[in-house]
Design an enzyme around this catalytic site. Structure first.
Site, mmCIF file in Angstrom:
data_model
loop_
_atom_site.group_PDB
_atom_site.id
_atom_site.type_symbol
_atom_site.label_atom_id
_atom_site.label_comp_id
_atom_site.label_asym_id
_atom_site.label_seq_id
_atom_site.Cartn_x
_atom_site.Cartn_y
_atom_site.Cartn_z
ATOM 1 N N LYS A 9 0.829 -1.209 0.000
ATOM 2 C CA LYS A 9 0.000 0.000 0.000
ATOM 3 C C LYS A 9 0.863 1.258 0.000
ATOM 4 O O LYS A 9 0.652 2.172 -0.793
ATOM 5 C CB LYS A 9 -0.929 0.032 1.229
ATOM 6 C CG LYS A 9 -1.885 -1.145 1.308
ATOM 7 C CD LYS A 9 -2.811 -1.035 2.514
ATOM 8 C CE LYS A 9 -2.087 -1.052 3.857
ATOM 9 N NZ LYS A 9 -1.382 -2.310 4.158
ATOM 10 N N ARG A 84 -9.770 1.387 8.702
ATOM 11 C CA ARG A 84 -9.205 0.095 9.094
ATOM 12 C C ARG A 84 -10.242 -0.821 9.728
ATOM 13 O O ARG A 84 -9.926 -1.947 10.081
ATOM 14 C CB ARG A 84 -8.157 0.348 10.158
ATOM 15 C CG ARG A 84 -6.684 0.368 9.873
ATOM 16 C CD ARG A 84 -6.078 -0.641 9.052
ATOM 17 N NE ARG A 84 -4.769 -0.982 9.534
ATOM 18 C CZ ARG A 84 -3.649 -0.354 9.217
ATOM 19 N NH1 ARG A 84 -3.645 0.676 8.403
ATOM 20 N NH2 ARG A 84 -2.504 -0.773 9.699
ATOM 21 N N ARG A 123 11.716 -5.536 4.776
ATOM 22 C CA ARG A 123 11.464 -4.112 4.496
ATOM 23 C C ARG A 123 12.440 -3.206 5.253
ATOM 24 O O ARG A 123 12.766 -3.445 6.400
ATOM 25 C CB ARG A 123 10.043 -3.738 4.924
ATOM 26 C CG ARG A 123 9.828 -2.218 4.879
ATOM 27 C CD ARG A 123 8.406 -1.846 4.924
ATOM 28 N NE ARG A 123 7.727 -2.286 6.138
ATOM 29 C CZ ARG A 123 6.424 -2.148 6.319
ATOM 30 N NH1 ARG A 123 5.679 -1.597 5.388
ATOM 31 N NH2 ARG A 123 5.876 -2.575 7.434
ATOM 32 N N ARG A 156 11.319 -1.202 10.744
ATOM 33 C CA ARG A 156 10.263 -0.732 11.626
ATOM 34 C C ARG A 156 10.153 -1.615 12.854
ATOM 35 O O ARG A 156 10.353 -2.812 12.787
ATOM 36 C CB ARG A 156 8.926 -0.719 10.865
ATOM 37 C CG ARG A 156 8.622 0.629 10.275
ATOM 38 C CD ARG A 156 7.463 0.613 9.337
ATOM 39 N NE ARG A 156 6.251 -0.052 9.825
ATOM 40 C CZ ARG A 156 5.100 -0.059 9.152
ATOM 41 N NH1 ARG A 156 5.014 0.550 7.979
ATOM 42 N NH2 ARG A 156 4.041 -0.682 9.630
ATOM 43 N N ARG A 167 -0.370 -8.563 13.353
ATOM 44 C CA ARG A 167 -0.990 -7.552 12.489
ATOM 45 C C ARG A 167 -1.856 -8.217 11.413
ATOM 46 O O ARG A 167 -2.894 -7.682 11.031
ATOM 47 C CB ARG A 167 0.103 -6.681 11.846
ATOM 48 C CG ARG A 167 0.707 -5.694 12.848
ATOM 49 C CD ARG A 167 2.071 -5.190 12.407
ATOM 50 N NE ARG A 167 2.069 -4.540 11.124
ATOM 51 C CZ ARG A 167 3.117 -4.496 10.303
ATOM 52 N NH1 ARG A 167 4.257 -5.089 10.644
ATOM 53 N NH2 ARG A 167 3.034 -3.868 9.162
HETATM 54 P P1 AP5 Z 1 4.846 -1.603 1.777
HETATM 55 O O1 AP5 Z 1 4.492 -0.765 0.589
HETATM 56 O O2 AP5 Z 1 5.607 -0.953 2.873
HETATM 57 O O3 AP5 Z 1 3.546 -2.332 2.348
HETATM 58 P P2 AP5 Z 1 2.282 -1.770 3.097
HETATM 59 O O4 AP5 Z 1 1.087 -2.450 2.527
HETATM 60 O O5 AP5 Z 1 2.290 -0.272 3.104
HETATM 61 O O6 AP5 Z 1 2.548 -2.361 4.544
HETATM 62 P P3 AP5 Z 1 2.492 -1.723 5.975
HETATM 63 O O7 AP5 Z 1 3.172 -2.698 6.881
HETATM 64 O O8 AP5 Z 1 3.019 -0.328 5.982
HETATM 65 O O9 AP5 Z 1 0.979 -1.724 6.222
HETATM 66 P P4 AP5 Z 1 0.332 -1.728 7.578
HETATM 67 O O10 AP5 Z 1 -1.070 -1.578 7.145
HETATM 68 O O11 AP5 Z 1 0.631 -2.856 8.463
HETATM 69 O O12 AP5 Z 1 1.043 -0.506 8.328
HETATM 70 P P5 AP5 Z 1 0.602 0.996 8.613
HETATM 71 O O13 AP5 Z 1 1.794 1.831 8.508
HETATM 72 O O14 AP5 Z 1 -0.609 1.365 7.852
HETATM 73 O O15 AP5 Z 1 5.648 -2.884 1.223
HETATM 74 C C1 AP5 Z 1 6.183 -3.850 2.115
HETATM 75 C C2 AP5 Z 1 7.557 -4.323 1.592
HETATM 76 O O16 AP5 Z 1 7.370 -5.041 0.376
HETATM 77 C C3 AP5 Z 1 8.543 -3.198 1.271
HETATM 78 O O17 AP5 Z 1 9.836 -3.591 1.660
HETATM 79 C C4 AP5 Z 1 8.461 -3.044 -0.244
HETATM 80 O O18 AP5 Z 1 9.682 -2.599 -0.799
HETATM 81 C C5 AP5 Z 1 8.139 -4.470 -0.686
HETATM 82 N N1 AP5 Z 1 7.312 -4.504 -1.896
HETATM 83 C C6 AP5 Z 1 6.278 -3.670 -2.221
HETATM 84 N N2 AP5 Z 1 5.732 -4.026 -3.406
HETATM 85 C C7 AP5 Z 1 6.433 -5.126 -3.818
HETATM 86 C C8 AP5 Z 1 6.354 -5.978 -4.991
HETATM 87 N N3 AP5 Z 1 5.430 -5.750 -5.954
HETATM 88 N N4 AP5 Z 1 7.221 -7.003 -5.076
HETATM 89 C C9 AP5 Z 1 8.157 -7.236 -4.103
HETATM 90 N N5 AP5 Z 1 8.294 -6.458 -2.990
HETATM 91 C C10 AP5 Z 1 7.427 -5.434 -2.851
HETATM 92 O O19 AP5 Z 1 0.147 0.878 10.127
HETATM 93 C C11 AP5 Z 1 1.071 0.646 11.174
HETATM 94 C C12 AP5 Z 1 0.368 0.745 12.506
HETATM 95 O O20 AP5 Z 1 -0.164 2.076 12.690
HETATM 96 C C13 AP5 Z 1 -0.847 -0.166 12.695
HETATM 97 O O21 AP5 Z 1 -0.463 -1.464 13.121
HETATM 98 C C14 AP5 Z 1 -1.637 0.612 13.744
HETATM 99 O O22 AP5 Z 1 -1.101 0.428 15.029
HETATM 100 C C15 AP5 Z 1 -1.416 2.046 13.327
HETATM 101 N N6 AP5 Z 1 -2.446 2.495 12.391
HETATM 102 C C16 AP5 Z 1 -2.265 2.911 11.095
HETATM 103 N N7 AP5 Z 1 -3.432 3.252 10.551
HETATM 104 C C17 AP5 Z 1 -4.384 3.049 11.481
HETATM 105 C C18 AP5 Z 1 -5.785 3.206 11.516
HETATM 106 N N8 AP5 Z 1 -6.484 3.627 10.446
HETATM 107 N N9 AP5 Z 1 -6.439 2.905 12.665
HETATM 108 C C19 AP5 Z 1 -5.795 2.483 13.746
HETATM 109 N N10 AP5 Z 1 -4.462 2.295 13.786
HETATM 110 C C20 AP5 Z 1 -3.762 2.583 12.670
#
Ligand code: AP5
Ligand code: ZN
Length: 212
Positions: A9, A84, A123, A156, A167
């Site tokens: 994402k 979410r 990552r 991270r 998660r």
């Molecule tokens: P990446 O693009 O970083 O993946 P992502 O889907 O963004 O994963 P996240 O872990 O950031 O999502 P998340 O939803 O767990 O975390 P968030 O920050 O929202 O890609 C991952 C890896 O794969 C990278 O190394 C990339 O290079 C590689 N990659 C990408 N595409 C690829 C491909 N095509 N082929 C190969 N490799 C590839 O949330 C974190 C925390 O914040 C949550 O746990 C929660 O505590 C809090 N939080 C955030 N939003 C909310 C909310 N709305 N409500 C409550 N708590 C929240």
């Protein structure tokens, strides 16, 4: 944009936001910036994030309302990591109504569990510009250094295997129901998030209205 942790994402949102000339609004990035800056919001969020749990809705919803009310979001925005759960989706309805905005499309990134575990374990994220790389799939030209800005690449806190699995469970229980929620509203477009980053971007761009 909706999809499990590690679906790509953040990677895709950064590219798409730039292609579409709209801001990327990532709740995870905003929380991490606040944790890093030691703000009150960061202190409220940190323990939940470290465990891989969702930050409480009232904290998250207020933060999003504030962000979407800013000037640069007036001509559109790309939401990454919000809503979410169904309660957040309903809160978003109210926020958008107040702003006179609406959702054009909900893009689901589909990818298997074992693939996301591999992606998240390798990552590395830039401390300075949030650019995301991967030790195998997108290795930095110089180890530990961001290809985009030369900043420091770090792992991270929540990318330890046990926290990743937690998660993923939180995603299945709380976030996955949004897929049906938005499908019923006719807003959902699902794309395969496997293959190269460029392949996924092409599928995503084909799926989203560009406003042109
Ligand atoms: P990446 O693009 O970083 O993946 P992502 O889907 O963004 O994963 P996240 O872990 O950031 O999502 P998340 O939803 O767990 O975390 P968030 O920050 O929202 O890609 C991952 C890896 O794969 C990278 O190394 C990339 O290079 C590689 N990659 C990408 N595409 C690829 C491909 N095509 N082929 C190969 N490799 C590839 O949330 C974190 C925390 O914040 C949550 O746990 C929660 O505590 C809090 N939080 C955030 N939003 C909310 C909310 N709305 N409500 C409550 N708590 C929240
Ligand atoms: Zn950087």
């Amino acid at each position: 944009m909706v999809g499990p942790p590690g679906a790509g994402k953040g990677t895709q949102a950064q590219i798409l936001a730039s292609e579409l000339s709209i801001p990327q609004v990532s709740t995870g990035d905003i929380f991490r910036a606040n944790v890093g800056g030691g703000t009150e919001l960061g202190q409220q969020a940190k323990a939940y994030m470290d465990r891989g749990d969702l930050v409480p809705d009232e904290v998250t919803n207020a933060m999003v309302a504030d962000r979407l009310g800013q000037d640069d979001a007036r001509a559109g925005f790309l939401l990454d990591g919000f809503p979410r759960n169904v309660a957040q989706a309903r809160a978003l309805d109210g926020i958008l109504e107040d702003l006179g905005q609406r959702l054009d499309v909900v893009l689901e990134l589909v990818v298997e569990t074992e693939e996301v575990v591999t992606r998240l374990s390798g990552r590395r994220s830039c401390r300075s510009c949030n650019h995301v790389q991967h030790v195998i799939f997108d290795p930095p030209r110089t180890p530990g250094v961001c290809d985009n800005c030369g900043g420091e690449l770090v792992q991270r806190e929540d990318d330890q295997e046990e926290t990743i699995r937690h998660r993923l469970r939180v995603y299945e229980e709380q976030t996955a129901p949004l897929v049906d929620f938005y499908r019923e509203r006719g807003l959902l477009v699902s794309i395969q998030a496997t293959g190269s980053v460029a392949d996924v971007t092409a599928r995503a761009l084909a799926a989203v209205p560009t406003g042109e």
